[in-house]
Design an enzyme around this catalytic site. Structure first.
Site, PDB file in Angstrom:
ATOM      1  N   GLY A  75       0.805  -1.211   0.000  1.00 11.81           N
ATOM      2  CA  GLY A  75       0.000   0.000   0.000  1.00 11.81           C
ATOM      3  C   GLY A  75       0.835   1.257   0.000  1.00 11.81           C
ATOM      4  N   CYS A  76       0.474   2.196   0.866  1.00  9.52           N
ATOM      5  CA  CYS A  76       1.147   3.485   0.918  1.00  9.52           C
ATOM      6  C   CYS A  76       2.590   3.373   1.408  1.00  9.52           C
ATOM      7  CB  CYS A  76       0.372   4.438   1.817  1.00  9.52           C
ATOM      8  SG  CYS A  76      -1.294   4.815   1.216  1.00  9.52           S
ATOM      9  N   ALA A  77       2.917   2.302   2.121  1.00 10.03           N
ATOM     10  CA  ALA A  77       4.292   2.123   2.602  1.00 10.03           C
ATOM     11  C   ALA A  77       5.236   1.709   1.488  1.00 10.03           C
ATOM     12  CB  ALA A  77       4.324   1.063   3.704  1.00 10.03           C
ATOM     13  N   ALA A  78       4.687   1.326   0.326  1.00  8.60           N
ATOM     14  CA  ALA A  78       5.509   0.756  -0.737  1.00  8.60           C
ATOM     15  C   ALA A  78       6.497   1.748  -1.330  1.00  8.60           C
ATOM     16  CB  ALA A  78       4.622   0.181  -1.839  1.00  8.60           C
TER      17      ALA A  78
END
Length: 381
Positions: free
Chosen positions: A137-140
């Site tokens: 998700g956004c951590a990628a």
């Protein structure tokens, strides 16, 4: 030392404002028992504009998961190549200098990954390694930087290309009426980003130490339910409190490097919402101005998932950067709950780097050098 060079960013042409979003919420959910709360939450995001790959009238329709995924593939193939070309130009390298492509996206699915199409379509070497990341998700965005950093530590002569492609609007689900789902409808935007991590030379952020942190027992706080209609985004009401749990991990990584996270010169972090940035100011004891680039991304483009850290970093570059050797942090936050973090120093010019010798003067990876020799003997390249 591996250096993260200036990113390139692209956003689609279709724009929706906060006023548009609030009007649509009132129109489509007039009878929702918590409409007042939803409108307040959307207003508090501070997102003034977002970019969408389709006009809002089409975005609000659901033609089926297959049609949406085909749209994802078509638009990715349209928007990604120019962004890659700009990122390579920023880094001073060409397609045949890239040894690894890290592709991150959580809003569409392709197999083989888009990396295979990129290699074939844009002339990257057949030996180029592929690393698709789909479920962070956004951590990628932070994870992509860290995996590229790891690769360049293992192969100091190598270069890695990062590509982030997020079309969050394709995850709109008209039947999802929970407060978290309705909030996400006013928060997420679409965008594409790319950046090169050079093993030698380059200007930007010289990467020194990276790390990851998972908050135990929070895997259901941010998640997808995969159904016949596609990806259904699920957001727990406790998510805004996550910085209380992740800020200590940022501080701990800095302390391992003998840096004080409260005294860094720049910080580029994922802006999932204003609460994240406000809480980081408190828990890390830094001035709100420290996160001005992340906040600008949130305000002007919304939460563009894994692209956020690259968009915010590009704003730092556009603003003239920071003094040479300035110390900084880049961090992405996402499902898990996960933080992907990296520390580095600003390199204002290639001459300032101890690894500034031209790549051409250095030996290549064995398999890369062999491939180049074979091409030269065949009169290619």
């Amino acid at each position: 030392m591996a250096t993260l060079c200036r990113p390139a960013i692209a956003v689609p042409d279709h724009v929706i404002t906060m006023e548009d979003t609030l009007r649509l919420a009132r129109t489509h959910h007039a009878d929702h028992p918590q409409l007042g709360l939803v409108l307040r939450l959307i207003s508090n995001t501070g997102v003034r504009t977002r970019h969408l790959i389709q006009p809002i009238e089409q975005t609000l329709q659901h033609p089926g998961f297959e049609t949406r995924n085909l749209l994802y593939e078509r638009e990715a193939k349209r928007l990604v190549p120019p962004v890659i070309e700009s990122a390579l130009e920023h880094a001073g390298v060409g397609v045949r200098d890239i040894d690894l492509i890290v592709y991150v996206s959580c809003t569409g699915f392709m197999m083989p990954s888009l990396t295979a199409w990129i290699i074939n379509e844009m002339g990257f070497r057949a030996e180029t390694r592929q690393l698709p990341i789909a479920q962070l998700g956004c951590a990628a965005g932070g994870a992509a930087i860290n995996r590229a950093h790891d690769f360049c530590l293992a192969y100091p002569e190598a270069n890695a290309l990062i590509v982030a492609c997020e079309f969050c609007s394709l995850c709109y689900q008209p039947t999802d009426l929970g407060v978290g789902s309705l909030l996400s409808n006013g928060l997420f935007g679409d965008g594409v980003a790319a950046a090169v991590v050079r093993g030698r030379g380059g200007t930007g952020v010289a990467l020194e130490r990276n790390g990851s942190h998972l908050v135990p027992d929070t895997e259901d706080w941010i998640s997808y339910a995969v159904r016949n209609t596609g990806f259904h985004f699920q957001l727990d009401k406790r998510v805004p409190t996550t910085m209380k749990m992740l800020a200590p991990a940022l501080r701990a990584l800095s302390e391992q490097h003998r840096w004080n996270v409260s005294r860094l010169d720049f910080q580029i972090v994922h802006a999932g919402g204003p609460r994240i940035l406000d809480d980081l100011c408190t828990f890390l004891e830094v001035d709100p101005e420290m996160f001005r680039y992340s906040r600008a991304t949130l305000t002007e483009r919304g939460n563009i998932a894994s692209c956020v850290v690259f968009d915010a970093l590009e704003r730092l570059f556009a603003d003239g950067g920071v003094p040479d050797a300035a110390r900084g942090l880049i961090a992405g936050f996402g499902p898990g709950i996960t933080a992907e973090m990296v520390l580095g120093r600003w390199v204002a010019s290639p001459e300032a780097s101890p690894d500034a010798a031209p790549r051409a003067a250095r030996p290549r990876l064995d398999h890369v050098a062999h491939g180049r020799r074979a091409e030269e003997q065949a009169g290619v390249g």
